[in-house]
Write an enzyme that holds these catalytic residues in place. Structure first.
Site, PDB file in Angstrom:
ATOM      1  N   ASP A 151      12.684  -2.552   2.968  1.00 18.88           N
ATOM      2  CA  ASP A 151      12.438  -2.498   4.585  1.00 18.88           C
ATOM      3  C   ASP A 151      11.429  -3.362   4.980  1.00 18.88           C
ATOM      4  OD1 ASP A 151      10.122  -1.198   3.268  1.00 18.88           O
ATOM      5  OD2 ASP A 151      11.010   0.895   3.896  1.00 18.88           O
ATOM      6  N   ASN A 188       7.098  13.411   4.880  1.00 17.66           N
ATOM      7  CA  ASN A 188       8.133  13.980   5.442  1.00 17.66           C
ATOM      8  C   ASN A 188       9.365  13.883   4.834  1.00 17.66           C
ATOM      9  OD1 ASN A 188       8.838  11.344   6.119  1.00 17.66           O
ATOM     10  ND2 ASN A 188       9.039  11.644   8.283  1.00 17.66           N
ATOM     11  N   HIS A 231      10.732  10.895   3.776  1.00 17.37           N
ATOM     12  CA  HIS A 231      11.535   9.868   3.897  1.00 17.37           C
ATOM     13  C   HIS A 231      11.498   8.790   2.758  1.00 17.37           C
ATOM     14  CE1 HIS A 231       7.814   7.580   5.810  1.00 17.37           C
ATOM     15  NE2 HIS A 231       8.002   7.030   4.509  1.00 17.37           N
ATOM     16  N   GLU A 239      14.450   8.069   7.732  1.00 20.74           N
ATOM     17  CA  GLU A 239      13.666   9.150   8.263  1.00 20.74           C
ATOM     18  C   GLU A 239      14.517  10.509   8.417  1.00 20.74           C
ATOM     19  OE1 GLU A 239      10.702   9.054   8.616  1.00 20.74           O
ATOM     20  OE2 GLU A 239       9.837   7.370  10.033  1.00 20.74           O
TER      21      GLU A 239
HETATM   22  C1  F6R Z   1       8.003   1.554   2.515  1.00 25.52           C
HETATM   23  C2  F6R Z   1       8.878   2.689   2.011  1.00 25.52           C
HETATM   24  C3  F6R Z   1       8.311   3.960   2.350  1.00 25.52           C
HETATM   25  C4  F6R Z   1       6.987   4.549   1.758  1.00 25.52           C
HETATM   26  C5  F6R Z   1       6.496   5.763   1.919  1.00 25.52           C
HETATM   27  C6  F6R Z   1       5.345   6.281   1.475  1.00 25.52           C
HETATM   28  O1  F6R Z   1       8.403   0.341   2.021  1.00 25.52           O
HETATM   29  O2  F6R Z   1       9.634   2.547   1.209  1.00 25.52           O
HETATM   30  O3  F6R Z   1       9.219   5.087   1.984  1.00 25.52           O
HETATM   31  O4  F6R Z   1       7.184   4.597   0.227  1.00 25.52           O
HETATM   32  O5  F6R Z   1       6.246   5.750   3.388  1.00 25.52           O
HETATM   33  O6  F6R Z   1       4.045   5.374   1.775  1.00 25.52           O
HETATM   34  P1  F6R Z   1       2.622   5.461   0.778  1.00 25.52           P
HETATM   35  O7  F6R Z   1       2.817   4.912  -0.458  1.00 25.52           O
HETATM   36  O8  F6R Z   1       1.840   4.481   1.734  1.00 25.52           O
HETATM   37  O9  F6R Z   1       2.252   6.970   0.929  1.00 25.52           O
END
Ligand code: F6R
Length: 246
Positions: free
Chosen positions: A67, A136, A138, A143
């Site tokens: 992303d 959450n 995702h 989301e």
């Molecule tokens: C970002 C992504 C997100 C993160 C998620 C967890 O490229 O794929 O889904 O993996 O937001 O983020 P952290 O590791 O910062 O808790």
């Protein structure tokens, strides 16, 4: 889904880095799907350490990041591309021509999403998709909601997701773009193998729901239940709610 619990984040990162290095040894042309976020930072640094020790050759590998923020140029300090340059790309010998990223500054973001799907297909699909998970549920920037989009697409970020990305934008959540481009749950599920890493007690509840709850668009990661080769790599804190079950 296979679940492996590690005594701490460091051992998890080291073990996965060694596994990836070994996979690269067997298949130097490995196609990797990569997340950003806090969780994979140790893993990326471990891969860098293995590379410097002559134990991880990425020269023929291809990468696709999950992303990127809309309206953010690749060299913007807040871009995920900059994050990846700092934590992985500058530490290993990936060929820049084989590093693939969504361009959040593209004039036509829908065309950019289609280009990305085509590029993944042209590379032969993703062999190993690494994932983190939001509190959450995702994955990528998919989301929770009433519906999920399968292919790479434009998404509106939840306020909680903007807050957790504020660190990339000087600590100010209002400076985090409201939209992003993300591989869809469909693009993710096409990967041959998926490894989701989760660490810390804040992830314990959603990890439990991913493994033991229903498949629902309210928890995008729950769709991993339908994939035939998924491993959840957890530290003891993220596995805290599974204690009675695994
Ligand atoms: C970002 C992504 C997100 C993160 C998620 C967890 O490229 O794929 O889904 O993996 O937001 O983020 P952290 O590791 O910062 O808790």
């Amino acid at each position: 889904m296979k679940v492996t619990v590690f005594e701490n984040e460091r051992v998890l990162a080291r073990t996965l880095a060694v596994q990836i290095a070994a996979t690269l040894g067997q298949n130097p042309s490995l196609v990797l799907g990569l997340p950003t976020g806090r969780t994979p930072i140790r893993l990326y640094h471990e891969l860098g350490t293995l590379h410097h020790a002559g134990q991880a050759d990425c020269s023929r590998a291809t990468t696709f990041n999950l992303d990127e923020f809309v309206g953010v140029a690749p060299d913007d300090p807040g871009s995920y591309r900059t994050f990846m340059r700092e934590h992985l790309f500058s530490r290993v010998n990936l060929d820049p021509a084989r590093i693939n990223f969504l361009d959040g500054s593209a004039a036509d973001v829908d065309a950019e999403c289609r280009r990305y799907e085509d590029a993944i297909a042209a590379a032969g699909g993703i062999d190993l998709q690494l994932l983190g998970i939001g509190t959450n549920g995702h994955i990528g920037f998919n989301e929770p909601g009433r519906e999920l989009v399968g292919p790479t697409h434009r998404v509106r970020l939840k306020e909680s997701t903007r807050r957790s990305n504020a660190g990339l934008f000087g600590g100010d959540p209002t400076k985090v773009p409201a939209e992003a481009l993300s591989m869809g749950v469909g693009s993710i599920l096409k990967a041959k193998r998926i490894v989701l890493i989760a660490t810390g007690k804040l992830k314990a509840r959603c990890v439990d729901r991913v493994l033991n709850g229903p498949i629902t668009t309210r928890l995008p990661a729950s769709f991993l239940q339908v994939h035939r080769d998924v491993e959840l790599m957890l530290d003891t804190a993220a596995a805290g709610r599974l204690a009675d079950r695994v």
